[in-house]
Scaffold this motif. Structure first.
Motif, mmCIF file in Angstrom:
data_model
loop_
_atom_site.group_PDB
_atom_site.id
_atom_site.type_symbol
_atom_site.label_atom_id
_atom_site.label_comp_id
_atom_site.label_asym_id
_atom_site.label_seq_id
_atom_site.Cartn_x
_atom_site.Cartn_y
_atom_site.Cartn_z
ATOM 1 N N VAL A 271 3.193 14.357 -0.813
ATOM 2 C CA VAL A 271 2.984 15.454 -1.759
ATOM 3 C C VAL A 271 3.800 16.651 -1.277
ATOM 4 N N LEU A 272 4.587 17.245 -2.171
ATOM 5 C CA LEU A 272 5.543 18.258 -1.765
ATOM 6 C C LEU A 272 5.166 19.663 -2.248
ATOM 7 N N ALA A 273 5.475 20.038 -3.477
ATOM 8 C CA ALA A 273 5.276 21.424 -3.939
ATOM 9 C C ALA A 273 3.863 21.637 -4.472
ATOM 10 N N HIS A 274 2.889 21.492 -3.588
ATOM 11 C CA HIS A 274 1.473 21.673 -3.927
ATOM 12 C C HIS A 274 0.751 22.003 -2.625
ATOM 13 N N ASN A 275 0.430 23.285 -2.417
ATOM 14 C CA ASN A 275 -0.049 23.691 -1.099
ATOM 15 C C ASN A 275 -0.800 25.017 -1.200
ATOM 16 N N SER A 276 -2.135 24.946 -1.317
ATOM 17 C CA SER A 276 -2.941 26.152 -1.487
ATOM 18 C C SER A 276 -3.001 27.006 -0.228
ATOM 19 N N GLN B 172 -9.322 20.037 4.300
ATOM 20 C CA GLN B 172 -9.494 21.455 3.975
ATOM 21 C C GLN B 172 -8.219 22.139 3.501
ATOM 22 N N HIS B 173 -7.082 21.572 3.814
ATOM 23 C CA HIS B 173 -5.833 22.188 3.365
ATOM 24 C C HIS B 173 -4.727 21.138 3.331
ATOM 25 N N ALA B 174 -3.650 21.466 2.648
ATOM 26 C CA ALA B 174 -2.488 20.586 2.611
ATOM 27 C C ALA B 174 -1.964 20.384 4.030
ATOM 28 N N ALA B 175 -1.648 19.147 4.365
ATOM 29 C CA ALA B 175 -1.280 18.855 5.751
ATOM 30 C C ALA B 175 -0.475 17.576 5.836
ATOM 31 N N VAL B 176 0.272 17.450 6.930
ATOM 32 C CA VAL B 176 0.853 16.163 7.284
ATOM 33 C C VAL B 176 -0.209 15.379 8.041
ATOM 34 N N LEU B 177 -0.229 14.075 7.820
ATOM 35 C CA LEU B 177 -1.286 13.233 8.373
ATOM 36 C C LEU B 177 -0.775 12.404 9.537
ATOM 37 N N VAL C 286 0.854 -1.181 0.000
ATOM 38 C CA VAL C 286 0.000 0.000 0.000
ATOM 39 C C VAL C 286 0.892 1.234 0.000
ATOM 40 N N THR C 287 0.559 2.200 -0.855
ATOM 41 C CA THR C 287 1.220 3.497 -0.848
ATOM 42 C C THR C 287 0.267 4.446 -0.121
ATOM 43 N N LEU C 288 0.615 4.765 1.124
ATOM 44 C CA LEU C 288 -0.290 5.418 2.071
ATOM 45 C C LEU C 288 0.098 6.880 2.254
ATOM 46 N N ALA C 289 -0.854 7.777 2.061
ATOM 47 C CA ALA C 289 -0.580 9.212 2.159
ATOM 48 C C ALA C 289 -0.107 9.591 3.553
ATOM 49 N N ALA C 290 1.045 10.249 3.617
ATOM 50 C CA ALA C 290 1.572 10.785 4.875
ATOM 51 C C ALA C 290 1.547 12.304 4.889
ATOM 52 N N ALA C 291 1.619 12.922 3.713
ATOM 53 C CA ALA C 291 1.479 14.376 3.565
ATOM 54 C C ALA C 291 0.726 14.586 2.269
ATOM 55 N N TYR C 292 -0.389 15.346 2.327
ATOM 56 C CA TYR C 292 -1.273 15.402 1.169
ATOM 57 C C TYR C 292 -1.886 16.787 1.040
ATOM 58 N N HIS C 293 -2.253 17.129 -0.197
ATOM 59 C CA HIS C 293 -2.884 18.421 -0.473
ATOM 60 C C HIS C 293 -4.372 18.391 -0.098
ATOM 61 N N SER C 294 -5.018 19.526 -0.183
ATOM 62 C CA SER C 294 -6.451 19.586 0.105
ATOM 63 C C SER C 294 -7.210 18.741 -0.912
ATOM 64 N N THR C 295 -8.299 18.127 -0.448
ATOM 65 C CA THR C 295 -9.085 17.283 -1.340
ATOM 66 C C THR C 295 -10.462 17.044 -0.747
ATOM 67 N N ARG C 296 -11.380 16.619 -1.589
ATOM 68 C CA ARG C 296 -12.679 16.112 -1.151
ATOM 69 C C ARG C 296 -12.763 14.692 -1.686
ATOM 70 N N ALA C 297 -12.831 13.718 -0.796
ATOM 71 C CA ALA C 297 -12.672 12.326 -1.194
ATOM 72 C C ALA C 297 -13.872 11.483 -0.798
ATOM 73 N N LEU C 298 -14.251 10.603 -1.699
ATOM 74 C CA LEU C 298 -15.305 9.630 -1.430
ATOM 75 C C LEU C 298 -14.741 8.466 -0.625
ATOM 76 N N THR C 299 -15.518 7.979 0.323
ATOM 77 C CA THR C 299 -15.160 6.762 1.074
ATOM 78 C C THR C 299 -16.373 5.828 1.041
ATOM 79 N N PRO C 300 -16.573 5.103 -0.073
ATOM 80 C CA PRO C 300 -17.844 4.412 -0.305
ATOM 81 C C PRO C 300 -18.138 3.236 0.611
ATOM 82 N N ARG C 301 -17.152 2.748 1.352
ATOM 83 C CA ARG C 301 -17.393 1.583 2.215
ATOM 84 C C ARG C 301 -17.208 1.881 3.697
ATOM 85 N N HIS C 302 -16.841 3.079 4.049
ATOM 86 C CA HIS C 302 -16.504 3.358 5.443
ATOM 87 C C HIS C 302 -17.758 3.336 6.317
#
Length: 387
Positions: A106-111, A55-60, A30-46
């Motif tokens: 995710v590195l050089a992408h941060n609104s 809401q914003h780029a962040a470390v997770l 699995v390639t698991l996000a540790a730092a990611y940009h802002s997004t709106r994501a579907l979680t169809p099975r959760h």
């Protein structure tokens, strides 16, 4: 062929069946996000939610405050969408299910950075700032990227990392309520609209032997027929800008990205245990911008352990990397398995076979958390046919 599925921590945390469900797909990693940009994501099975809004780029995970004390720029912590050490909790569950875990950074992408520190953003030839695109020619941005990579990539237990947007970001961006398609921009116009004219880049142009104001005038002149609809969509950069300026701007930008990539990979390796794998999401066209940074294939394969290459539109981008690969370099074909996002899980086996024929030795599946049940049910059989 080793296969990894992309996931967000929120796909796993709070869902006791998520890790085993992913393992049952037949992937090894699995390639698991540790730092990611802002997004709106579907979680169809959760069991607790269906939509996650980051809401914003962040470390997770919980960042090391001592590491960032006194620095001009630093990452942002996540909100409720990935509170505490969400990455660590998800990674532990996936590891317990028998899966290797690699970080996705995710590195050089941060609104948010661009909103709070507009001086750090790419600014185009017309003076418009791109708040999602930190300018990698600026020393403070480069320091942030390198340090963030060293911290986020090497989370405890991770066996490797995949670095996204480790290079220039530009005009193209999946932005909320995007309305910039009224004029069709080909590759060359996208490039000209992605050239940065911040103070650091202007200084870089001078060092490259260009006068920034004259360059800006040439860029605007080259774009004018694009706005008028008079330039062919396939017009090259040299046609719009002239061969000499096209070569000089690309040399400056390529050198800037190369040195950042070298420094970033070196910092990750210095912080990581022996055998830690470092891959970059990459595009073999050096002037391309975005999540898959434009690179020189020979150079990047001499720096990193390999690349992850977008292949949903076909595997043609693999060839320039395959031509330069030596030894055990990873060439991972990234295939979208979400039908609603343009993927084709029903042809996964055939698509993977075509990618392998052009040199791919690993697969990436984007994205196991976003895909519907119908999409995911097609994956195990496809992967079994590749064994």
């Amino acid at each position: 062929m080793k296969t990894s599925a992309f996931l967000y921590p929120w796909d796993v945390v709070g869902d006791p069946h998520a890790a085993s469900r992913i393992a049952d797909l037949g992937v090894q990693q699995v390639t698991l996000a540790a730092a990611y940009h802002s997004t709106r994501a579907l979680t169809p099975r959760h069991p607790r939610h269906r939509i996650v809004t980051a809401q914003h780029a962040a470390v997770l995970y919980e960042m090391d405050e001592a590491r960032w004390a006194g620095r001009e720029l630093r990452p942002y912590g996540a909100g409720a969408w990935a509170s505490g050490d969400a990455y660590g909790e998800a990674a532990a569950a996936l590891t317990e299910a028998g899966l290797e875990v690699h970080t996705w950074v995710v590195l050089a992408h941060n609104s948010r950075l661009g909103a709070e520190r507009p001086d750090t953003s790419v600014v185009n030839v017309y003076g418009d700032r791109y708040p999602w695109a930190p300018c990698i020619a600026q020393p403070a941005v480069r320091a942030l990227v390198v340090e963030l990579a060293a911290e986020a990539a090497t989370r405890p237990g991770a066996l490797g990392t995949e670095l996204e947007s480790c290079g220039w970001y530009g005009l193209a961006h999946l932005h909320a309520h995007d309305k910039i398609a009224g004029v069709g921009l080909g590759d060359a116009a996208q490039y000209l609209m992605s050239l940065c004219f911040c103070t650091a880049c202007r200084d870089g142009y001078v060092q490259q032997g260009m006068e920034p104001n004259l360059l800006a005038a040439a860029v605007r002149h080259g774009l004018e027929p694009v706005w008028q609809g008079a330039a062919p969509a396939d017009a090259g950069i040299e046609k719009l800008l002239g061969a000499e300026l096209a070569a000089a701007t690309l040399e400056f930008r390529t050198r800037t990205a190369r040195t950042l990539q070298e420094d970033t990979v070196a910092a990750v390796r210095a912080a990581a245990p022996d055998g830690f794998q470092v891959l970059l999401h990459a595009d073999p066209v050096a002037y391309h911008c975005g999540a898959n940074a434009g690179v020189d294939p020979a150079h990047i394969l001499s720096v990193a352990d390999g690349v992850v290459v977008p292949c949903t539109g076909g595997p043609r981008l693999l060839t320039p990397f395959a031509d330069q690969r030596a030894g055990g370099s990873v060439l991972a074909a990234n295939l979208t398995v979400v039908g609603g996002m343009g993927g084709s899980p029903g042809t996964l086996a055939d698509d993977a076979a075509r990618a392998a024929g052009l040199g791919a030795n690993q697969l990436r599946l984007y994205h196991a958390g976003l895909a519907s049940d119908a999409d995911l049910t097609l994956v195990p059989d496809a992967l079994s046919r590749l064994a």
